[in-house]
Design a protein around this motif. Structure first.
Motif, PDB file in Angstrom:
ATOM      1  N   ASP A 141       0.817  -1.217   0.000  1.00 58.57           N
ATOM      2  CA  ASP A 141       0.000   0.000   0.000  1.00 58.57           C
ATOM      3  C   ASP A 141       0.849   1.264   0.000  1.00 58.57           C
ATOM      4  N   ASP A 142       2.134   1.138   0.352  1.00 59.48           N
ATOM      5  CA  ASP A 142       3.053   2.276   0.308  1.00 59.48           C
ATOM      6  C   ASP A 142       3.764   2.388  -1.039  1.00 59.48           C
ATOM      7  N   ASN A 143       3.357   1.541  -1.995  1.00 62.45           N
ATOM      8  CA  ASN A 143       3.977   1.520  -3.317  1.00 62.45           C
ATOM      9  C   ASN A 143       5.470   1.195  -3.238  1.00 62.45           C
ATOM     10  N   ILE A 144       5.825   0.343  -2.267  1.00 58.44           N
ATOM     11  CA  ILE A 144       7.199  -0.118  -2.113  1.00 58.44           C
ATOM     12  C   ILE A 144       7.263  -1.585  -2.510  1.00 58.44           C
ATOM     13  N   THR A 145       8.117  -1.905  -3.457  1.00 54.85           N
ATOM     14  CA  THR A 145       8.309  -3.294  -3.839  1.00 54.85           C
ATOM     15  C   THR A 145       9.442  -3.898  -3.012  1.00 54.85           C
ATOM     16  N   VAL A 146       9.332  -5.195  -2.741  1.00 53.84           N
ATOM     17  CA  VAL A 146      10.343  -5.911  -1.965  1.00 53.84           C
ATOM     18  C   VAL A 146      10.605  -7.247  -2.659  1.00 53.84           C
ATOM     19  N   ASN A 147      11.819  -7.420  -3.137  1.00 55.46           N
ATOM     20  CA  ASN A 147      12.192  -8.662  -3.811  1.00 55.46           C
ATOM     21  C   ASN A 147      13.557  -9.139  -3.321  1.00 55.46           C
ATOM     22  N   ALA A 148      13.827 -10.406  -3.538  1.00 50.11           N
ATOM     23  CA  ALA A 148      15.103 -10.995  -3.138  1.00 50.11           C
ATOM     24  C   ALA A 148      15.817 -11.555  -4.354  1.00 50.11           C
ATOM     25  N   ILE A 149      17.120 -11.447  -4.337  1.00 46.60           N
ATOM     26  CA  ILE A 149      17.977 -12.050  -5.348  1.00 46.60           C
ATOM     27  C   ILE A 149      18.770 -13.157  -4.661  1.00 46.60           C
ATOM     28  N   ALA A 150      18.812 -14.329  -5.242  1.00 49.91           N
ATOM     29  CA  ALA A 150      19.482 -15.479  -4.636  1.00 49.91           C
ATOM     30  C   ALA A 150      20.634 -15.944  -5.531  1.00 49.91           C
ATOM     31  N   PRO A 151      21.827 -15.389  -5.318  1.00 53.06           N
ATOM     32  CA  PRO A 151      22.970 -15.818  -6.129  1.00 53.06           C
ATOM     33  C   PRO A 151      23.409 -17.239  -5.774  1.00 53.06           C
ATOM     34  N   GLY A 152      24.216 -17.810  -6.674  1.00 56.62           N
ATOM     35  CA  GLY A 152      24.888 -19.060  -6.377  1.00 56.62           C
ATOM     36  C   GLY A 152      26.238 -18.768  -5.748  1.00 56.62           C
ATOM     37  N   LEU A 153      27.189 -19.642  -5.997  1.00 55.95           N
ATOM     38  CA  LEU A 153      28.526 -19.493  -5.423  1.00 55.95           C
ATOM     39  C   LEU A 153      29.315 -18.499  -6.274  1.00 55.95           C
ATOM     40  N   VAL A 154      29.401 -17.264  -5.801  1.00 58.23           N
ATOM     41  CA  VAL A 154      30.046 -16.192  -6.550  1.00 58.23           C
ATOM     42  C   VAL A 154      31.512 -16.094  -6.134  1.00 58.23           C
ATOM     43  N   ALA A 155      32.376 -15.827  -7.095  1.00 61.30           N
ATOM     44  CA  ALA A 155      33.808 -15.715  -6.825  1.00 61.30           C
ATOM     45  C   ALA A 155      34.116 -14.360  -6.205  1.00 61.30           C
ATOM     46  N   VAL A 156      34.054 -14.287  -4.865  1.00 62.48           N
ATOM     47  CA  VAL A 156      34.389 -13.083  -4.107  1.00 62.48           C
ATOM     48  C   VAL A 156      35.176 -13.497  -2.869  1.00 62.48           C
ATOM     49  N   GLU A 157      35.666 -12.489  -2.131  1.00 61.76           N
ATOM     50  CA  GLU A 157      36.464 -12.774  -0.939  1.00 61.76           C
ATOM     51  C   GLU A 157      35.725 -13.678   0.041  1.00 61.76           C
ATOM     52  N   ALA A 158      34.417 -13.486   0.180  1.00 62.55           N
ATOM     53  CA  ALA A 158      33.637 -14.209   1.177  1.00 62.55           C
ATOM     54  C   ALA A 158      33.541 -15.706   0.884  1.00 62.55           C
TER      55      ALA A 158
END
Length: 251
Positions: free
Chosen positions: A178-195
């Protein structure tokens, strides 16, 4: 790059390095004014300065997502620096539980992962809501993980936290529609980063072998989905989790 986010004002948490920094850079290249926030204060400010040297609109801010006062201050500073807020990317997270079975997992580790990954995303979201409501086109993007979809073993705290992010995304989408705010999630796989440097090479090879797109997943591979979710092209999409993992899981 197509200026899908031209004029948008976006806060990215966990943006000193890794995925968050790449998100911030690519959002800025898509036309957004970006506030990078991280507990690594010196590094996040240096990263923002590097982006400014490239002609991008970026501000670096100190943020400890565990601390409500730090969250309130960082969001206030972001709103002031950017002149408002149209979007937030809840990217700040830790793993810490990798390689431990459920019986080996320490309670303190579980609590810390939940505190940063779940509670932190909730605190940042709440602090951003007044500005997002004023925007009239607010968008929240939460970083989940495909581990919560396929059930990664020996990664229980992290996997559970990302499952909570997916559930929280759906609940917030219903609450904030009702506040015109969208909420979505992105679910990456195993990304090559420091973590993900700690992940054994054999497991990385297994990921590649068991998905249709067999190359290493890079941070840039996730950016298009984040940009899309923040843009007007996704204004009628909310409460969804989009896996971005080369087809490793196909829900």
């Amino acid at each position: 790059m197509n200026q899908l986010l031209k004029g948008r004002k976006v806060l990215v948490t966990g943006a000193a390095r890794g995925l968050g920094l790449v998100f911030a850079e690519q959002l800025a290249r898509a036309g957004a004014r970006v506030a990078l926030a991280d507990i690594l204060e010196e590094q996040v400010k240096a990263s923002a300065a590097t982006l400014r040297d490239q002609g991008l609109d970026a501000t670096g801010l100190a943020l400890d997502v565990r601390d409500p006062q730090s969250v309130a201050m960082a969001v206030s500073q972001a709103v002031e620096a950017l002149g408002g807020l149209d979007g937030v990317v809840n990217n700040a997270a830790i793993t810490n539980s990798g390689g431990k079975t459920t019986e080996e997992l320490a309670i303190d580790t579980w609590d810390r992962v939940m505190e940063v990954n779940v509670r932190g995303s909730w605190l940042v979201t709440n602090a951003c809501l007044p500005a997002l409501r004023m925007s009239g086109r607010g968008a929240i993007v939460n970083l989940a993980s495909d581990t919560a979809i396929w059930g990664a073993p020996q990664l229980l705290a992290y996997t559970a936290s990302k499952g909570a992010i997916m559930a929280m995304t759906r609940s917030l989408a219903t609450e904030l529609g009702d506040d015109n705010i969208t909420v979505n999630a992105i679910a990456p796989g195993l990304v090559a980063v420091e973590a993900t440097a700690y992940v054994p090479q054999g497991r990385k090879d297994l990921y590649r072998q068991q998905r249709p797109l067999k190359r290493t997943q890079l941070p840039e591979d996730v950016c298009g989905a984040v940009i899309f979710a923040l843009s007007d092209m996704a204004r009628f999409i909310t409460g969804q989790t989009l896996p971005v993992n080369g087809g490793f899981v196909m829900p």
